[in-house]
Design a protein around this motif. Structure first.
Motif, PDB file in Angstrom:
ATOM      1  N   ASP A  99       0.862  -1.175   0.000  1.00 59.49           N
ATOM      2  CA  ASP A  99       0.000   0.000   0.000  1.00 59.49           C
ATOM      3  C   ASP A  99       0.901   1.229   0.000  1.00 59.49           C
ATOM      4  O   ASP A  99       1.256   1.776   1.035  1.00 59.49           O
ATOM      5  N   GLY A 102      -0.584   4.409   1.609  1.00 55.08           N
ATOM      6  CA  GLY A 102      -0.614   4.315   3.059  1.00 55.08           C
ATOM      7  C   GLY A 102       0.754   4.519   3.669  1.00 55.08           C
ATOM      8  O   GLY A 102       0.900   5.097   4.757  1.00 55.08           O
ATOM      9  N   TYR A 105       1.750   8.263   4.396  1.00 59.04           N
ATOM     10  CA  TYR A 105       0.954   9.086   5.314  1.00 59.04           C
ATOM     11  C   TYR A 105       1.850   9.853   6.280  1.00 59.04           C
ATOM     12  O   TYR A 105       2.685   9.265   6.971  1.00 59.04           O
ATOM     13  N   ALA A 148      -7.786  10.255  -0.511  1.00 60.55           N
ATOM     14  CA  ALA A 148      -8.282   9.275   0.441  1.00 60.55           C
ATOM     15  C   ALA A 148      -8.793   9.985   1.675  1.00 60.55           C
ATOM     16  O   ALA A 148      -8.336  11.064   2.028  1.00 60.55           O
ATOM     17  N   VAL A 149      -9.781   9.401   2.317  1.00 63.24           N
ATOM     18  CA  VAL A 149     -10.318   9.939   3.552  1.00 63.24           C
ATOM     19  C   VAL A 149      -9.252   9.835   4.636  1.00 63.24           C
ATOM     20  O   VAL A 149      -8.523   8.854   4.714  1.00 63.24           O
ATOM     21  N   GLU A 150      -9.184  10.871   5.498  1.00 68.54           N
ATOM     22  CA  GLU A 150      -8.125  10.935   6.500  1.00 68.54           C
ATOM     23  C   GLU A 150      -8.120   9.724   7.418  1.00 68.54           C
ATOM     24  O   GLU A 150      -7.078   9.118   7.669  1.00 68.54           O
ATOM     25  N   ASP A 151      -9.273   9.330   7.924  1.00 68.61           N
ATOM     26  CA  ASP A 151      -9.323   8.195   8.847  1.00 68.61           C
ATOM     27  C   ASP A 151      -8.909   6.905   8.157  1.00 68.61           C
ATOM     28  O   ASP A 151      -8.184   6.083   8.731  1.00 68.61           O
ATOM     29  N   ASP A 152      -9.364   6.723   6.932  1.00 65.21           N
ATOM     30  CA  ASP A 152      -9.007   5.521   6.182  1.00 65.21           C
ATOM     31  C   ASP A 152      -7.510   5.486   5.895  1.00 65.21           C
ATOM     32  O   ASP A 152      -6.869   4.435   6.001  1.00 65.21           O
ATOM     33  N   LEU A 153      -6.951   6.653   5.569  1.00 61.16           N
ATOM     34  CA  LEU A 153      -5.530   6.723   5.258  1.00 61.16           C
ATOM     35  C   LEU A 153      -4.687   6.447   6.489  1.00 61.16           C
ATOM     36  O   LEU A 153      -3.638   5.805   6.405  1.00 61.16           O
ATOM     37  N   ARG A 154      -5.148   6.903   7.652  1.00 58.84           N
ATOM     38  CA  ARG A 154      -4.413   6.653   8.883  1.00 58.84           C
ATOM     39  C   ARG A 154      -4.359   5.155   9.193  1.00 58.84           C
ATOM     40  O   ARG A 154      -3.335   4.626   9.613  1.00 58.84           O
ATOM     41  N   GLU A 155      -5.482   4.466   8.983  1.00 63.23           N
ATOM     42  CA  GLU A 155      -5.524   3.025   9.221  1.00 63.23           C
ATOM     43  C   GLU A 155      -4.654   2.282   8.215  1.00 63.23           C
ATOM     44  O   GLU A 155      -3.947   1.333   8.566  1.00 63.23           O
ATOM     45  N   ARG A 156      -4.685   2.727   6.985  1.00 64.78           N
ATOM     46  CA  ARG A 156      -3.842   2.110   5.967  1.00 64.78           C
ATOM     47  C   ARG A 156      -2.360   2.294   6.286  1.00 64.78           C
ATOM     48  O   ARG A 156      -1.547   1.392   6.071  1.00 64.78           O
TER      49      ARG A 156
END
Length: 281
Positions: A99, A102, A105, A148-156
């Protein structure tokens, strides 16, 4: 040929603008690795026994012994070609496809790794600096950034880990990755690749040792490196840096290997396709 000045190399996190260059670098580093892994798997005793059994069965259906022998081998190679990228990834990664977004980030906020050769770096003129800025701007043109959405990117980012680059005058000389699946107190590094033009110049050693220094500062006590099984060069490289093959005690008494045992990546029929090297910091 002019020798690379390691003091001028910047060790930094991969950014979105570097993704395409890193992809090309990893693709270059994987050339031949997949074929060597397939050859390694097909020459295991259990695999040879299975191929011989299938050939014997097919001999009753076809009239040619050569055809009966080649069909199982061809089907196995085709199966491995399709499944190896999904089952083990490349260059010792736990996942088949990295990824990249990701891994980028908050890369801008991450400080560069210290370069022990920086004090010996050659003086850089203003003309050289201007040339570097111009080259960096040219690389940024024509590239689109994935949203990408911030929360999704943080998890990735948590899963993807980090990719660190050796940057020389705006050119990606090499990379190394810290796997996001690393456990507490442990670093797991993989995907160490250096451009063919800069091999044997100390770039790979600089990347690994700088990442080890960062690990020590973070309280990490052990580093694992996964090396593709047929890679003799990779094994020799990590041994020179003080790593040992997992299971080797190197004469250390009362060493506990079971506590932090790292499972090697496995491929077809459960055969290991990577060797795990370990170094205590």
């Amino acid at each position: 040929m002019v020798r690379l000045d390691l003091g001028s190399v910047v060790l930094r996190r991969m950014k979105e603008d570097d993704i395409e260059a890193v992809k090309a670098l990893i693709k270059e580093g994987c050339e031949g690795t997949e074929n060597r892994i397939i050859l390694h798997l097909l020459t295991r005793p259990l695999a040879l026994l299975m191929l011989a059994t299938l050939s014997s069965i097919l001999r009753f259906l076809v009239h040619s012994f050569l055809v009966a022998l080649l069909i199982p081998v061809f089907l196995c190679i085709l199966y491995l070609k399709l499944t190896i990228p999904r089952s083990m990834g490349i260059l010792g990664s736990t996942r088949p496809y990295w990824d990249y977004l990701g891994s980028c980030y908050q890369a801008e906020s991450e400080p560069d790794l210290p370069n022990p050769h920086a004090a010996k770096a050659r003086l850089v003129t203003n003309q050289d600096k201007a040339r570097r800025r111009k080259k960096a701007k040219e690389q940024e043109k024509g590239k689109t950034k994935e949203k990408a959405v911030e929360d999704d990117l943080r998890e990735r980012a948590r899963v993807a880990g980090e990719v660190w680059l050796a940057d020389g005058d705006g050119e990606v000389l090499g990379c190394v990755a810290r796997d996001g699946w690393s456990r507490d107190g442990v670093y797991r590094i993989c995907r160490l690749v250096v451009q063919s033009w800069y091999k044997r110049e100390g770039v790979g050693r600089l990347l690994v040792q700088s990442l080890e220094a960062k690990a020590r500062q973070s309280g990490i006590h052990r580093v694992y490196a996964h090396v593709p099984f047929p890679s003799k060069v990779g094994e020799a490289f990590f041994r020179k840096l003080g790593y040992r093959l997992q299971g080797e005690t190197a004469g250390v008494e009362d060493e506990e290997e079971e506590e932090d045992y790292e499972e090697p990546e496995k491929g077809w029929l459960g055969f290991p396709v990577t060797k795990v090297f370990v170094k205590d910091l």
